[in-house]
Design a protein around this motif. Structure first.
Motif, PDB file in Angstrom:
ATOM      1  N   HIS A 191       0.827  -1.192   0.000  1.00  0.00           N
ATOM      2  CA  HIS A 191       0.000   0.000   0.000  1.00  0.00           C
ATOM      3  C   HIS A 191       0.869   1.253   0.000  1.00  0.00           C
ATOM      4  O   HIS A 191       1.945   1.262   0.599  1.00  0.00           O
ATOM      5  N   PRO A 192       0.420   2.349  -0.626  1.00  0.00           N
ATOM      6  CA  PRO A 192       1.216   3.590  -0.635  1.00  0.00           C
ATOM      7  C   PRO A 192       1.543   4.103   0.767  1.00  0.00           C
ATOM      8  O   PRO A 192       2.579   4.746   0.954  1.00  0.00           O
ATOM      9  N   PHE A 193       0.681   3.816   1.733  1.00  0.00           N
ATOM     10  CA  PHE A 193       0.986   4.257   3.102  1.00  0.00           C
ATOM     11  C   PHE A 193       2.215   3.518   3.630  1.00  0.00           C
ATOM     12  O   PHE A 193       3.136   4.136   4.180  1.00  0.00           O
ATOM     13  N   ASP A 194       2.219   2.222   3.458  1.00  0.00           N
ATOM     14  CA  ASP A 194       3.377   1.431   3.919  1.00  0.00           C
ATOM     15  C   ASP A 194       4.626   1.766   3.115  1.00  0.00           C
ATOM     16  O   ASP A 194       5.735   1.796   3.659  1.00  0.00           O
ATOM     17  N   ASP A 195       4.446   2.005   1.826  1.00  0.00           N
ATOM     18  CA  ASP A 195       5.589   2.442   1.011  1.00  0.00           C
ATOM     19  C   ASP A 195       6.173   3.746   1.553  1.00  0.00           C
ATOM     20  O   ASP A 195       7.395   3.918   1.612  1.00  0.00           O
ATOM     21  N   ALA A 196       5.284   4.664   1.941  1.00  0.00           N
ATOM     22  CA  ALA A 196       5.756   5.999   2.335  1.00  0.00           C
ATOM     23  C   ALA A 196       6.463   5.991   3.678  1.00  0.00           C
ATOM     24  O   ALA A 196       7.371   6.796   3.901  1.00  0.00           O
ATOM     25  N   ILE A 197       6.052   5.095   4.580  1.00  0.00           N
ATOM     26  CA  ILE A 197       6.677   5.106   5.909  1.00  0.00           C
ATOM     27  C   ILE A 197       7.806   4.088   6.025  1.00  0.00           C
ATOM     28  O   ILE A 197       8.415   3.956   7.082  1.00  0.00           O
ATOM     29  N   ARG A 198       8.111   3.390   4.934  1.00  0.00           N
ATOM     30  CA  ARG A 198       9.154   2.365   4.979  1.00  0.00           C
ATOM     31  C   ARG A 198      10.519   3.005   5.247  1.00  0.00           C
ATOM     32  O   ARG A 198      10.865   4.033   4.661  1.00  0.00           O
ATOM     33  N   LEU A 199      11.276   2.376   6.132  1.00  0.00           N
ATOM     34  CA  LEU A 199      12.579   2.918   6.536  1.00  0.00           C
ATOM     35  C   LEU A 199      13.634   1.835   6.483  1.00  0.00           C
ATOM     36  O   LEU A 199      13.354   0.670   6.764  1.00  0.00           O
ATOM     37  N   GLU A 200      14.825   2.244   6.157  1.00  0.00           N
ATOM     38  CA  GLU A 200      15.974   1.342   6.237  1.00  0.00           C
ATOM     39  C   GLU A 200      16.849   1.766   7.408  1.00  0.00           C
ATOM     40  O   GLU A 200      16.920   2.940   7.739  1.00  0.00           O
ATOM     41  N   THR A 201      17.524   0.791   7.985  1.00  0.00           N
ATOM     42  CA  THR A 201      18.405   1.070   9.106  1.00  0.00           C
ATOM     43  C   THR A 201      19.782   1.464   8.579  1.00  0.00           C
ATOM     44  O   THR A 201      20.437   0.683   7.893  1.00  0.00           O
ATOM     45  N   VAL A 202      20.198   2.688   8.897  1.00  0.00           N
ATOM     46  CA  VAL A 202      21.537   3.154   8.525  1.00  0.00           C
ATOM     47  C   VAL A 202      22.519   2.781   9.633  1.00  0.00           C
ATOM     48  O   VAL A 202      23.588   2.233   9.380  1.00  0.00           O
ATOM     49  N   ASP A 203      22.160   3.102  10.863  1.00  0.00           N
ATOM     50  CA  ASP A 203      22.908   2.636  12.039  1.00  0.00           C
ATOM     51  C   ASP A 203      21.932   2.589  13.201  1.00  0.00           C
ATOM     52  O   ASP A 203      20.738   2.810  13.018  1.00  0.00           O
ATOM     53  N   ALA A 204      22.447   2.313  14.399  1.00  0.00           N
ATOM     54  CA  ALA A 204      21.555   2.074  15.548  1.00  0.00           C
ATOM     55  C   ALA A 204      20.588   3.231  15.795  1.00  0.00           C
ATOM     56  O   ALA A 204      19.483   3.027  16.303  1.00  0.00           O
ATOM     57  N   HIS A 205      20.989   4.444  15.424  1.00  0.00           N
ATOM     58  CA  HIS A 205      20.166   5.610  15.735  1.00  0.00           C
ATOM     59  C   HIS A 205      19.721   6.379  14.491  1.00  0.00           C
ATOM     60  O   HIS A 205      19.286   7.521  14.608  1.00  0.00           O
ATOM     61  N   THR A 206      19.870   5.784  13.343  1.00  0.00           N
ATOM     62  CA  THR A 206      19.522   6.490  12.106  1.00  0.00           C
ATOM     63  C   THR A 206      18.707   5.593  11.182  1.00  0.00           C
ATOM     64  O   THR A 206      19.082   4.439  10.943  1.00  0.00           O
ATOM     65  N   ARG A 207      17.624   6.129  10.660  1.00  0.00           N
ATOM     66  CA  ARG A 207      16.807   5.430   9.677  1.00  0.00           C
ATOM     67  C   ARG A 207      16.747   6.277   8.401  1.00  0.00           C
ATOM     68  O   ARG A 207      16.780   7.507   8.480  1.00  0.00           O
ATOM     69  N   ARG A 208      16.640   5.616   7.274  1.00  0.00           N
ATOM     70  CA  ARG A 208      16.553   6.351   6.012  1.00  0.00           C
ATOM     71  C   ARG A 208      15.240   6.040   5.313  1.00  0.00           C
ATOM     72  O   ARG A 208      14.871   4.870   5.178  1.00  0.00           O
ATOM     73  N   GLY A 209      14.548   7.094   4.888  1.00  0.00           N
ATOM     74  CA  GLY A 209      13.326   6.940   4.117  1.00  0.00           C
ATOM     75  C   GLY A 209      13.377   7.836   2.904  1.00  0.00           C
ATOM     76  O   GLY A 209      14.396   8.464   2.614  1.00  0.00           O
ATOM     77  N   ARG A 210      12.247   7.893   2.200  1.00  0.00           N
ATOM     78  CA  ARG A 210      12.199   8.775   1.037  1.00  0.00           C
ATOM     79  C   ARG A 210      10.770   9.222   0.807  1.00  0.00           C
ATOM     80  O   ARG A 210       9.817   8.528   1.179  1.00  0.00           O
ATOM     81  N   THR A 211      10.659  10.388   0.207  1.00  0.00           N
ATOM     82  CA  THR A 211       9.323  10.917  -0.077  1.00  0.00           C
ATOM     83  C   THR A 211       8.649  10.045  -1.132  1.00  0.00           C
ATOM     84  O   THR A 211       9.306   9.382  -1.939  1.00  0.00           O
ATOM     85  N   HIS A 212       7.326  10.051  -1.093  1.00  0.00           N
ATOM     86  CA  HIS A 212       6.531   9.215  -1.982  1.00  0.00           C
ATOM     87  C   HIS A 212       5.631  10.158  -2.790  1.00  0.00           C
ATOM     88  O   HIS A 212       4.887  10.947  -2.204  1.00  0.00           O
ATOM     89  N   PRO A 213       5.688  10.087  -4.111  1.00  0.00           N
ATOM     90  CA  PRO A 213       4.976  11.107  -4.904  1.00  0.00           C
ATOM     91  C   PRO A 213       3.476  11.158  -4.649  1.00  0.00           C
ATOM     92  O   PRO A 213       2.872  12.233  -4.740  1.00  0.00           O
ATOM     93  N   GLU A 214       2.866  10.017  -4.304  1.00  0.00           N
ATOM     94  CA  GLU A 214       1.417  10.045  -4.106  1.00  0.00           C
ATOM     95  C   GLU A 214       0.994  10.803  -2.848  1.00  0.00           C
ATOM     96  O   GLU A 214      -0.174  11.132  -2.676  1.00  0.00           O
ATOM     97  N   TRP A 215       1.959  11.041  -1.924  1.00  0.00           N
ATOM     98  CA  TRP A 215       1.638  11.752  -0.680  1.00  0.00           C
ATOM     99  C   TRP A 215       2.001  13.232  -0.760  1.00  0.00           C
ATOM    100  O   TRP A 215       2.092  13.912   0.262  1.00  0.00           O
ATOM    101  N   ALA A 216       2.199  13.740  -1.957  1.00  0.00           N
ATOM    102  CA  ALA A 216       2.594  15.143  -2.118  1.00  0.00           C
ATOM    103  C   ALA A 216       1.493  16.086  -1.652  1.00  0.00           C
ATOM    104  O   ALA A 216       0.313  15.874  -1.914  1.00  0.00           O
ATOM    105  N   ASN A 217       1.910  17.140  -0.954  1.00  0.00           N
ATOM    106  CA  ASN A 217       1.023  18.214  -0.506  1.00  0.00           C
ATOM    107  C   ASN A 217       1.335  19.449  -1.353  1.00  0.00           C
ATOM    108  O   ASN A 217       2.028  19.337  -2.363  1.00  0.00           O
ATOM    109  N   MET A 218       0.848  20.614  -0.956  1.00  0.00           N
ATOM    110  CA  MET A 218       1.144  21.853  -1.686  1.00  0.00           C
ATOM    111  C   MET A 218       2.652  22.017  -1.855  1.00  0.00           C
ATOM    112  O   MET A 218       3.148  22.222  -2.946  1.00  0.00           O
ATOM    113  N   VAL A 219       3.347  21.981  -0.705  1.00  0.00           N
ATOM    114  CA  VAL A 219       4.807  22.067  -0.704  1.00  0.00           C
ATOM    115  C   VAL A 219       5.305  20.906   0.142  1.00  0.00           C
ATOM    116  O   VAL A 219       4.926  20.786   1.301  1.00  0.00           O
ATOM    117  N   GLY A 220       6.119  20.046  -0.427  1.00  0.00           N
ATOM    118  CA  GLY A 220       6.605  18.884   0.325  1.00  0.00           C
ATOM    119  C   GLY A 220       5.494  17.875   0.559  1.00  0.00           C
ATOM    120  O   GLY A 220       4.393  18.006   0.017  1.00  0.00           O
TER     121      GLY A 220
END
Lengths: 268, 268
Positions: free
Chosen positions: A5-34
């Motif tokens: 689902h686009p919701f799960d796609d949008a909140i999906r995170l990868e572990t960079v290290d113990a205290h850092t997660r990496r995600g990315r914006t999802h085009p379907e969740w675009a607002n006016m700005v960001g």
């Protein structure tokens, strides 16, 4: 491309290290700005709830929208500032290329049996099945929800000002994804800006800080499943370029899932 | 010993380095356990507003009470996570001997002229001069305020449960110190826990997270001076050991100074 689902796609995170997660914006969740502020809130909450050190369930979340998130990757740094026997306080920051875009604090807690009562009453509303779905269509993310307005739909451009800032609507995930805590965090920001209603048109505005108190326990979320949530919001005061909004999220059966508050800037 | 007011004594800070301030607990502001949450909120806000990098006036403050502050010195580390043209996002942490006791985020902003309206109405209340001052006397800090209850005074131990969690009272600083932003932050937490009223007695409980939206600009604070503030609070839902409270602070003339929300744990 995924089957999720686009919701799960949008909140999906990868572990960079113990205290850092990496995600990315999802085009379907675009607002006016960001991106839609609700999906950012959901992502911050998801980063914490999926951390191996996390205890308990979400009780409070404050998200500060410091700057627009640009399309692309972002990093979330997170830290349990304090872990107590029955609760845990988190601090998180979302950044892009070293620039802080979002800050957050979250409180997770173990719930236990106690006396209880819901003092506030839900707004009266016909069943969602008796109302037509509408998509304001101004921003992209709204098409991911089935929204059925009970009161205070988004005004037409150059519409009439309203004396009331209250909007009430039923909202359900368009693909019937069940409601969990990240989904509740997103629904906390599902309302278009109250100043639109009061001024009768689309006015430059945006949430700067959002606080949600989660009342629902996991059992109540399981009982809700993917059903509609009754969302109602009003503003208290508009002054000198800012207003505050208070809102509630209810089940069809009258369970108060969350209370949520925000401060919003506006122009004009 | 100083000639200054206990409020100013309590929020006084020394500069340790560019990002660290040192303060200490003040015995007159003692609560059940540790200091009154309002004075901690005021101190966190004061640390930020007195920082040389600060721009604008307070717009939103979230304070998370992670653990009781022990009697004695504490350090506040603070950082502007993001400075924009018209607002600034801060993160602050209060610690003792390296243990985090309080976390906070704050939003400062430049106010500018705009359309405005106060949609919420103040509760009806007689003038404070027509009501007797009362001091619940359960904790020490309440004696520093002149409190005049309009509705929902603190119940007697083994009192009667109330069907309403609403308390409304006039509050004025006992030594007539004028109201500034730190004072408003403190007043945001001036209410005894709503669960006392609903359950009819003193019940172990405490604020865990407090969010305040400041509507008043400096001109409105100057106009208020040291007059009484009409404070009203209610709870929305009590469930599984926690409840949320929403409150408002009003001037005698009907100016909404601040909206404020908190989540509170309770036992029983």
């Amino acid at each position: 491309m995924t089957d999720t689902h686009p919701f799960d796609d949008a909140i999906r995170l990868e572990t960079v290290d113990a205290h850092t997660r990496r995600g990315r914006t999802h085009p379907e969740w675009a607002n006016m700005v960001g991106p839609f502020g609700g999906i950012t809130a959901a992502t911050m909450l998801h980063a914490i709830e999926s951390h191996p050190d996390r205890i308990g369930e979400p009780l409070a979340l404050t998200v500060n929208y410091a700057a627009p998130i640009a399309d692309g990757d972002f990093d979330i740094s997170l830290r349990a500032a304090r872990t107590n026997r029955s609760n845990q306080h988190w601090i998180a920051e979302l950044s892009q290329d070293g620039d802080v875009k979002t800050t957050a604090t979250a409180l997770f807690a173990l719930r236990r049996d106690s006396w209880g009562d819901t003092e506030t009453r839900p707004p009266s509303a016909p069943d969602p099945e008796r109302l037509p779905p509408t998509d304001p269509g101004i921003v992209r993310w709204t098409s991911l929800y089935d929204m059925r307005y009970v009161e205070g739909p988004i005004p037409a451009q150059h519409g009439q000002p309203s004396e009331s800032s209250t909007t009430t609507l039923w909202v359900r995930d368009g693909a019937h994804r069940p409601v969990d805590y990240p989904a509740l965090a997103a629904l906390s920001d599902v309302f278009y800006p109250r100043v639109f209603l009061r001024r009768g048109g689309v006015i430059p505005s945006g949430t700067i800080s959002l606080t949600t108190y989660f009342h629902a326990d996991q059992h109540q979320l399981d009982a809700l499943g993917n059903d509609f949530v009754l969302c109602t919001a009003h503003a208290n005061r508009f002054t000198r370029g800012y207003f505050d909004q208070s809102a509630q999220l209810w089940t069809r059966e009258g369970t108060l899932l969350a209370s949520t508050h925000q401060v919003v800037y506006f122009k004009g």
